[in-house]
Design a protein around this motif. Sequence first.
Motif, PDB file in Angstrom:
ATOM      1  N   MET A 177      46.713  27.151  31.896  1.00 28.28           N
ATOM      2  CA  MET A 177      47.699  26.454  31.991  1.00 28.28           C
ATOM      3  C   MET A 177      47.605  25.404  30.698  1.00 28.28           C
ATOM      4  O   MET A 177      46.517  25.343  30.078  1.00 28.28           O
ATOM      5  N   PRO A 178      48.860  24.565  30.370  1.00 31.30           N
ATOM      6  CA  PRO A 178      48.648  23.657  29.148  1.00 31.30           C
ATOM      7  C   PRO A 178      47.551  22.730  29.322  1.00 31.30           C
ATOM      8  O   PRO A 178      46.957  22.359  28.227  1.00 31.30           O
ATOM      9  N   ASN A 179      47.293  22.419  30.660  1.00 27.14           N
ATOM     10  CA  ASN A 179      46.120  21.455  30.835  1.00 27.14           C
ATOM     11  C   ASN A 179      44.934  21.985  30.798  1.00 27.14           C
ATOM     12  O   ASN A 179      43.764  21.503  31.195  1.00 27.14           O
ATOM     13  N   GLY A 180      44.697  23.621  30.868  1.00 25.69           N
ATOM     14  CA  GLY A 180      43.234  24.181  30.793  1.00 25.69           C
ATOM     15  C   GLY A 180      43.059  24.652  32.204  1.00 25.69           C
ATOM     16  O   GLY A 180      42.035  25.653  32.193  1.00 25.69           O
ATOM     17  N   SER A 181      43.908  24.516  33.136  1.00 23.29           N
ATOM     18  CA  SER A 181      43.353  24.960  34.482  1.00 23.29           C
ATOM     19  C   SER A 181      43.836  26.316  34.472  1.00 23.29           C
ATOM     20  O   SER A 181      44.858  26.702  33.778  1.00 23.29           O
ATOM     21  N   PRO A 182      42.967  27.117  35.290  1.00 28.37           N
ATOM     22  CA  PRO A 182      43.114  28.690  35.174  1.00 28.37           C
ATOM     23  C   PRO A 182      44.059  28.843  36.352  1.00 28.37           C
ATOM     24  O   PRO A 182      44.037  28.332  37.447  1.00 28.37           O
ATOM     25  N   VAL A 183      44.995  30.221  36.074  1.00 24.12           N
ATOM     26  CA  VAL A 183      45.754  30.763  36.954  1.00 24.12           C
ATOM     27  C   VAL A 183      45.344  32.138  37.148  1.00 24.12           C
ATOM     28  O   VAL A 183      45.595  32.866  36.257  1.00 24.12           O
ATOM     29  N   PHE A 184      44.693  32.884  38.305  1.00 22.45           N
ATOM     30  CA  PHE A 184      44.260  34.292  38.545  1.00 22.45           C
ATOM     31  C   PHE A 184      45.654  34.817  38.913  1.00 22.45           C
ATOM     32  O   PHE A 184      46.405  34.744  39.770  1.00 22.45           O
ATOM     33  N   ILE A 185      45.719  36.069  38.370  1.00 24.45           N
ATOM     34  CA  ILE A 185      46.988  36.884  38.512  1.00 24.45           C
ATOM     35  C   ILE A 185      46.710  38.151  38.878  1.00 24.45           C
ATOM     36  O   ILE A 185      47.480  39.064  39.473  1.00 24.45           O
ATOM     37  N   ALA A 186      45.154  38.929  38.594  1.00 19.65           N
ATOM     38  CA  ALA A 186      45.152  40.230  38.997  1.00 19.65           C
ATOM     39  C   ALA A 186      43.471  40.351  39.168  1.00 19.65           C
ATOM     40  O   ALA A 186      42.691  39.542  38.584  1.00 19.65           O
ATOM     41  N   PHE A 187      43.118  41.426  40.198  1.00 17.82           N
ATOM     42  CA  PHE A 187      41.867  41.537  40.575  1.00 17.82           C
ATOM     43  C   PHE A 187      41.728  43.202  40.641  1.00 17.82           C
ATOM     44  O   PHE A 187      42.349  43.897  41.261  1.00 17.82           O
ATOM     45  N   ARG A 188      40.505  43.551  40.310  1.00 16.30           N
ATOM     46  CA  ARG A 188      40.339  45.024  40.542  1.00 16.30           C
ATOM     47  C   ARG A 188      38.910  45.280  40.937  1.00 16.30           C
ATOM     48  O   ARG A 188      37.965  44.837  40.104  1.00 16.30           O
ATOM     49  N   SER A 189      38.375  45.928  41.673  1.00 14.36           N
ATOM     50  CA  SER A 189      36.981  46.142  42.373  1.00 14.36           C
ATOM     51  C   SER A 189      36.474  47.262  41.638  1.00 14.36           C
ATOM     52  O   SER A 189      37.283  48.115  41.608  1.00 14.36           O
ATOM     53  N   SER A 190      35.249  47.252  41.269  1.00 17.59           N
ATOM     54  CA  SER A 190      34.724  48.493  40.598  1.00 17.59           C
ATOM     55  C   SER A 190      34.246  49.459  41.445  1.00 17.59           C
ATOM     56  O   SER A 190      34.070  50.703  41.220  1.00 17.59           O
ATOM     57  N   THR A 191      33.937  48.861  42.658  1.00 18.06           N
ATOM     58  CA  THR A 191      33.303  50.048  43.604  1.00 18.06           C
ATOM     59  C   THR A 191      34.540  50.698  44.443  1.00 18.06           C
ATOM     60  O   THR A 191      34.607  51.757  44.790  1.00 18.06           O
ATOM     61  N   LYS A 192      35.431  49.718  45.017  1.00 15.19           N
ATOM     62  CA  LYS A 192      36.361  50.414  45.909  1.00 15.19           C
ATOM     63  C   LYS A 192      37.639  50.715  45.119  1.00 15.19           C
ATOM     64  O   LYS A 192      38.620  51.368  45.672  1.00 15.19           O
TER      65      LYS A 192
END
Length: 563
Positions: free
Chosen positions: A54-69
């Motif tokens: 964000m402009p203030n530096g806070s993160p926003v998570f949008i995608a996740f992928r597991s390497s095992t499953k």
Amino acid sequence: MGIQENTENCFLSFCFSLALGLYTVNAVYGDTITMPCRLEVPDGLMFGKWKYEMPNGSPVFIAFRSSTKKNVQYDDVPDYKDRLSLSENYTLSIKNARISDEKRFVCMLVTEDDVSEEPTIVKVFKQPSQPEILHQADFLETEKLQMLGECVARESYPAGNVTWYKNGKVLQPVEEVVVINLQKIVDKSTGLFTMTSSLQYMPTKEDANAKFSCIVTYYGPSGQKTIQSEPVVFDVHYPTEKVTIQVLSQSSTIKEGDNITLKCSGNGNPPPQEFLFYIPGETEGIRSSDTYVMTDVRRNATGEYKCSLTDKSMMDSTTITVHYLDLQLTPSGEVTKQIGEALPVSCTISSSRNATVFWIKDNTRMQTSPSFSSLQYQDAGNYICETTLQEVEGLKKRKTLKLIVEGKPQIKMTKKTNTNKMSKTIVCHVEGFPKPAVQWTVTGSGSIINKTEETKYVNGKFSSKIVIAPEENVTLTCIAENQLERTVTSLNVSANDNSEKVNDQAKLIVGIVVGLLLAALVAGVVYWLYVKKSKTASKHVDKDLGNIEENKKLEENNHKSET
């Protein structure tokens, strides 16, 4: 102005990010943004994640992928709902790129011992629409600063700049002459800019037919680009500075009977619609539209013509010559005269220029003008006196004289014995006009001879002939008659029958016999004379021979004596 500054700062931060060596992905508005994870996949990788800051530096998570499953999860972020795609190599794709996608995205690979991150800067570009010149002025007036129009380019990102051109050259701002104002407005829902540049302009007369256009300069993924509007031509109004008068005619010359159209025009725009026309002989001007028509003009229309504006401030003039041609033939029409009479003929010309005159008789051009001191039949015919003005097309005059030469019938008779001695040809030579009718009669008996031959009637003359073999002496009468008189002439013809032929033959035979007898008589006389002469000659010969013998004997005797 704040919007423009923010846009420039965005562009500057983009440049600054490049300077720091950050990986940047340039995307086209509406296309798919593809961001590879530029980290090497470590051993013991548990999962990978993508976030943006964000402009203030806070993160926003949008995608996740597991390497095992091998399963993929997308965070519940409204701006990216149904737009994300995370591949097995952790490449993130965002469909339908928006201006709001212009962020710093971070790829994260997580193991039990470490978290690795690699940022990617996304820049989105949108080409503006082709600029249009709107709110165009209906016309421009010289010496007056007025709004020419507005150049509008829509949906651009980042915002572009607008430049005005006239005939392909940049219009630079000039106080009270060229005034340019640029506005950049952003659509809050899309983040796209609309650029509007207004142009106030003070035209001159030379700006008539000038082409005005505008160009938008913008930035795309590959750098700076431009788009040009369609050129626009404005109607420039300016006052009249000169008045011109013209003569509208299909020919370069004007003759009597023609129509004349005068046209007056001013060089202003729009041109004046009314003028004052000044006609020879008129003291006041005639108010009219830009044209003034005169029909069926005469020679007195020759003179100087003028026109001016209705306020008489400007004027122009021209001279018109109306050409004319008069022809007077004396006498003319149908004229009847008697043979031998005199007839003076004159063809008089009056014209605006030197005219050419020639005569035609019976469709044949004459070398000289006709002159009749003593009319003859061959003088009759149709005469035309024609004149033209070579310099004036269609100006030609002609008058005709139909001359009739009349005369009473005149007769002369001749006769000729034909070569066969059996017949005679009698000819009646006739002169007169109108053509006389000829009749042959035998005097005494009064019988009419119908078997005649006539020659062609030429120049008042012709002949009628008959061939006869009369058995007795006759008198032939030739009668020639026309409307003027009846003329009669007679001729005696001697007999020429078969008895005469027999007597002539007998006379010929007798003549031949008498001739033969006379020839025999002459031959007998000649013979008698010849015989008589022959006898006389013989006597003389004998006598001469005797004398010779005698002399011979004497000579012999003399010779003997001498011995």
